[in-house]
Design a protein around this motif. Structure first.
Motif, mmCIF file in Angstrom:
data_model
loop_
_atom_site.group_PDB
_atom_site.id
_atom_site.type_symbol
_atom_site.label_atom_id
_atom_site.label_comp_id
_atom_site.label_asym_id
_atom_site.label_seq_id
_atom_site.Cartn_x
_atom_site.Cartn_y
_atom_site.Cartn_z
ATOM 1 N N SER A 38 0.762 -1.382 -0.208
ATOM 2 C CA SER A 38 0.003 -0.239 -0.056
ATOM 3 C C SER A 38 0.726 1.412 0.117
ATOM 4 O O SER A 38 1.755 1.393 0.917
ATOM 5 N N LEU A 39 0.676 2.624 -1.060
ATOM 6 C CA LEU A 39 1.337 3.103 -1.452
ATOM 7 C C LEU A 39 0.449 4.033 -0.616
ATOM 8 O O LEU A 39 -0.877 4.435 -0.836
ATOM 9 N N PRO A 40 1.075 5.418 -0.506
ATOM 10 C CA PRO A 40 0.492 7.115 0.177
ATOM 11 C C PRO A 40 -0.029 7.198 -1.648
ATOM 12 O O PRO A 40 0.531 7.356 -2.246
ATOM 13 N N GLY A 41 -0.555 8.157 -1.659
ATOM 14 C CA GLY A 41 -1.676 9.178 -2.318
ATOM 15 C C GLY A 41 -0.921 10.072 -2.878
ATOM 16 O O GLY A 41 -0.348 10.541 -1.893
ATOM 17 N N ALA A 42 -0.992 10.371 -3.783
ATOM 18 C CA ALA A 42 -0.520 12.098 -4.613
ATOM 19 C C ALA A 42 -0.955 12.743 -3.531
ATOM 20 O O ALA A 42 -0.183 14.113 -3.124
ATOM 21 N N ALA A 43 -2.084 13.561 -3.115
ATOM 22 C CA ALA A 43 -2.216 13.998 -1.963
ATOM 23 C C ALA A 43 -1.246 14.058 -0.603
ATOM 24 O O ALA A 43 -1.243 15.157 0.294
ATOM 25 N N GLU A 44 -0.803 13.089 -0.161
ATOM 26 C CA GLU A 44 -0.320 12.457 0.971
ATOM 27 C C GLU A 44 1.362 12.924 0.490
ATOM 28 O O GLU A 44 1.534 13.156 1.547
#
Length: 127
Positions: free
Chosen positions: A6-12
């Protein structure tokens, strides 16, 4: 069970983090106001009353590359390990280098021509 991470999203990844507590508002994050990059050299403030210190582990806005010999890198790493083993100080090599730079610059400001830095550089230049 999936093997997908699970990778962080662009917003994060690209969120605004705000100013660091040591940021004095001029964008360089040095906090003590001794050197303001946005100011002309003639308006720099006098030396601060507190002793010059290396900055702690944090995100730094500027970067330089320093090339060292294998022996110098080994000595730096040995010093880092000695600080941890003997003195209980878990610091990275960058922190050691920043503290060493702060010490040398404070010595240069205090002693000028008789500073260790000037003496060592003159010794290197004469060889």
């Amino acid at each position: 069970m999936t093997r997908r991470t699970s990778l962080p999203g662009a917003a994060e990844l690209f969120r605004q983090t705000g100013r660091a507590p040591s940021d004095n508002g001029n964008g360089n994050g040095d906090g003590d106001g001794w050197f303001d990059a946005g100011q002309p050299a003639s308006t720099h403030r006098a030396r601060p009353a507190s002793p010059r210190r290396g900055s702690p582990r944090q995100k730094h806005p500027s970067k330089i590359t320093v090339y060292v010999s294998d022996e110098e890198l080994l000595a730096l790493e040995h010093s880092r390990l000695a600080l941890r083993a003997t003195h209980g100080l878990a610091v990275d090599r960058g922190r050691i280098v920043r503290e060493a730079v702060a010490i040398m610059l404070a010595d240069l400001e205090e002693h000028g021509d008789n500073s260790m830095l000037v003496r060592r550089l003159r010794g290197d230049a004469s060889q």
